[in-house]
Enzyme design. Structure first.
Site, mmCIF file in Angstrom:
data_model
loop_
_atom_site.group_PDB
_atom_site.id
_atom_site.type_symbol
_atom_site.label_atom_id
_atom_site.label_comp_id
_atom_site.label_asym_id
_atom_site.label_seq_id
_atom_site.Cartn_x
_atom_site.Cartn_y
_atom_site.Cartn_z
ATOM 1 C CB CYS A 1 -0.929 0.006 1.204
ATOM 2 S SG CYS A 1 -1.680 -1.603 1.510
ATOM 3 C CB CYS B 1 -12.770 -2.738 6.000
ATOM 4 S SG CYS B 1 -12.840 -3.896 7.381
ATOM 5 C CB SER B 2 -10.081 1.181 2.970
ATOM 6 O OG SER B 2 -9.093 0.178 2.960
ATOM 7 C CB ILE C 1 -11.878 -3.875 -3.443
ATOM 8 C CG1 ILE C 1 -11.277 -4.803 -2.379
ATOM 9 C CG2 ILE C 1 -11.360 -4.210 -4.834
ATOM 10 C CD1 ILE C 1 -11.740 -6.240 -2.478
ATOM 11 C CE LYS D 1 -15.127 2.842 6.342
ATOM 12 N NZ LYS D 1 -15.782 2.598 5.048
ATOM 13 C CG HIS E 1 -6.501 1.349 -0.092
ATOM 14 N ND1 HIS E 1 -5.350 1.960 -0.561
ATOM 15 C CD2 HIS E 1 -6.075 0.359 0.751
ATOM 16 C CE1 HIS E 1 -4.295 1.355 -0.020
ATOM 17 N NE2 HIS E 1 -4.702 0.382 0.763
#
Lengths: 390, 128
Positions: free
Chosen positions: A87, A210-211, A213, A332, A336
């Site tokens: 990342c 969670c961020s 996809i 978020k 991402h």
């Protein structure tokens, strides 16, 4: 000593989200065009390109992406190197660009980050992301990425009393900020109650911790102080940069409530810039999970260890707070696309510093810090930036 | 067999339920999981050592959304354990209800065991 000459003179990102019908090279090319020709930087002026992509080999079955992507964007022939640090791929590409300018080898370079993640199934994408953890000793026993941050959250909750509701407030803030960001994946506010929906991914982390996809790309042009005014009246200087690594394995770390690579990279960047956390007007940090933002806010020195959650509760990190964090919505809510993220963070800082963040403009915007980390926190890159006229 | 410990052997020892750790020949530090270089003294010569199997629970999570390979096992605990010898391992946790993680206390003493799922054997710890 602060970096001598590196300036950002243009910065842009594509829309982040599920970009159906667009391939990696098309998304990449759009970001490059927005940061060059659309911003008054002729492509002929670009002398080299540093490109962050995480794992196109698994996501779009494509290796050796740097020359391929650059060719599609009309820059065939230039030195093109791909940088990978999970990342933090984007920010390691940015650091390579910084070093290229500081060394004097080039006057003007392009830094791009890009990822296309939604053309494979969610399971496939999750499997690709898992490659950023230690396969031999952790992924192979069933530890997932949310699990890594679940472990950090459990430790933070135990040591400091941080709660699931504190983490949910980070998600609420992210969605609120992203609601006015037209390039965000989720442009919708969520209630605290919704953020607390008990759909556990890796206890205590839930769906809204969670961020997502995402697909997307971001690009910036770096140039020397001497050339910067050719392109803009408001260049942004990069004053300090830091990078550190740590054990991939969580069990290889003595501390689980702080990421040692974040602390080390922050210290390097502040020391180089000859500035401290109190000099920062705002921050853009790596909120791949809500707990990651709380911990990052402590690791970059905005708050003492254990006080990050209180800062969220008290609104200190809100868009109109004293120390805004992720004013455009963070990973978020903006999305991402892994390789793009580190470059996108620099785009956000650039837009905020020059006062072009629209509805998401922070009040004080002279100096800021960006924090991008990779995988389980095994790589961290931190940059301190200031508007050249500030 | 290699004349020095290998990762393949380390993993086989878990599969065979005969867990052993690396031990630095230079300073005697116990190292888990394997490292090519001692974290304490920098020596790169390693040997095998038995461990007491006693440790404490440092932290944990419960995986609810698991990769394909582990879907049938979810929800399951993943924990960080600090061995009595000072080294830490990432492993499975047995003896706690995965739907009641709020009842698990950090710092509790645990002891080494194994969890078998189909053909897979995981290093695990359970409350002492």
């Amino acid at each position: 000593m602060p970096l001598k000459t590196t300036n950002i003179v243009s910065a842009a990102q594509t829309k982040f989200g599920k970009l159906d019908g667009l391939t990696l090279r098309e998304i990449f090319s759009e970001a490059v065009d927005k940061a060059t020709v659309d911003a008054g930087v002729p492509k002929e002026d670009i002398q080299a390109a540093f490109i962050g992509t995480f794992i196109p080999e698994m996501l779009v079955h494509q290796g050796h992406t740097a020359p391929l992507l650059l060719d599609y964007a009309g820059l065939k022939g230039l030195p093109a190197t791909r940088h990978e640090a999970a990342c933090a791929s984007g920010a390691t590409a940015l650091r390579a660009g910084i070093m290229a300018i500081e060394s004097g080898i080039y006057d003007t370079v392009l830094v791009v980050g890009a990822e296309k993640m939604t053309s494979v199934s969610t399971n496939k994408a999750t499997e690709a992301l898992a490659a950023a953890a230690d396969d031999t000793f952790e992924s192979s026993i069933g530890l997932t990425f949310p699990g890594v941050f679940g472990i950090a959250a459990v430790s933070h909750m135990q040591k400091y009393g941080t709660t699931e509701e504190d983490m949910a407030r980070v998600a609420v803030k992210a969605h609120k900020n992203a609601s006015t960001n037209p390039l965000a994946q989720f442009q919708k506010e969520i209630s605290l109650e919704k953020a607390m929906t008990p759909r556990y991914i890796a206890w205590p982390l839930k769906l809204f911790d969670c961020s997502p996809i995402s697909d997307g790309a971001a690009a910036i042009v770096l140039t020397s102080a001497e050339k910067a005014k050719q392109y803009t009246d408001t260049p942004v200087r990069i004053l300090g940069t830091g990078q550190a690594s740590a054990s991939m394995n969580l069990c290889g770390r003595k501390e689980l409530t702080s990421f040692e690579a974040s602390v080390a990279a922050s210290k390097q960047a502040y020391d180089m810039a000859k500035l401290s956390p109190k000099d920062m007007d705002f921050a853009v940090v790596h909120d791949c999970f809500t707990i990651a933002e709380i911990i990052a806010s402590e690791d970059i020195g905005f708050f003492k260890p254990g006080e990050g959650a209180k800062a969220v509760r008290d609104g200190v990190t809100a868009l109109d707070g004293d120390k805004p964090i992720n004013p455009m919505g963070g990973l978020k809510a903006v999305g991402h696309p892994v390789g793009a993220t580190g470059v996108k963070q620099a785009v956000v800082i650039y837009k905020e510093l020059i006062g072009e963040a629209g509805a998401n403009q922070v009040q004080n915007h002279d100096t800021a810090i960006m924090h991008n980390f990779g995988g389980t926190g095994a790589t961290c890159v931190v940059n301190v930036m200031r508007r050249a006229d500030a | 067999m290699s004349d020095r410990p290998t990762i393949e052997e380390y993993r086989a020892k878990i599969t065979n339920k005969q867990f052993q750790a690396y031990k630095c020949v230079g300073c005697g530090a116990v190292i888990t999981p394997p490292s090519g270089t001692c974290y304490s003294c920098g020596n790169n010569e390693m040997d095998w050592t038995d461990v007491s199997g006693k440790g404490t629970l440092v932290s944990f999570t419960v995986i609810h959304i698991a990769p394909d390979e582990f879907v049938d096992e979810a929800p399951y605990y993943i924990a960080i354990i600090e061995l009595e010898e000072g080294s830490r391992v990432t492993c499975r946790l047995e003896g706690f209800d995965p739907l009641k993680p709020e009842e698990v206390e950090l710092g509790v003493p645990v002891s080494l065991t194994y969890i078998t799922e189909g053909e897979k054997t995981y290093l695990a710890f359970k409350p002492t």
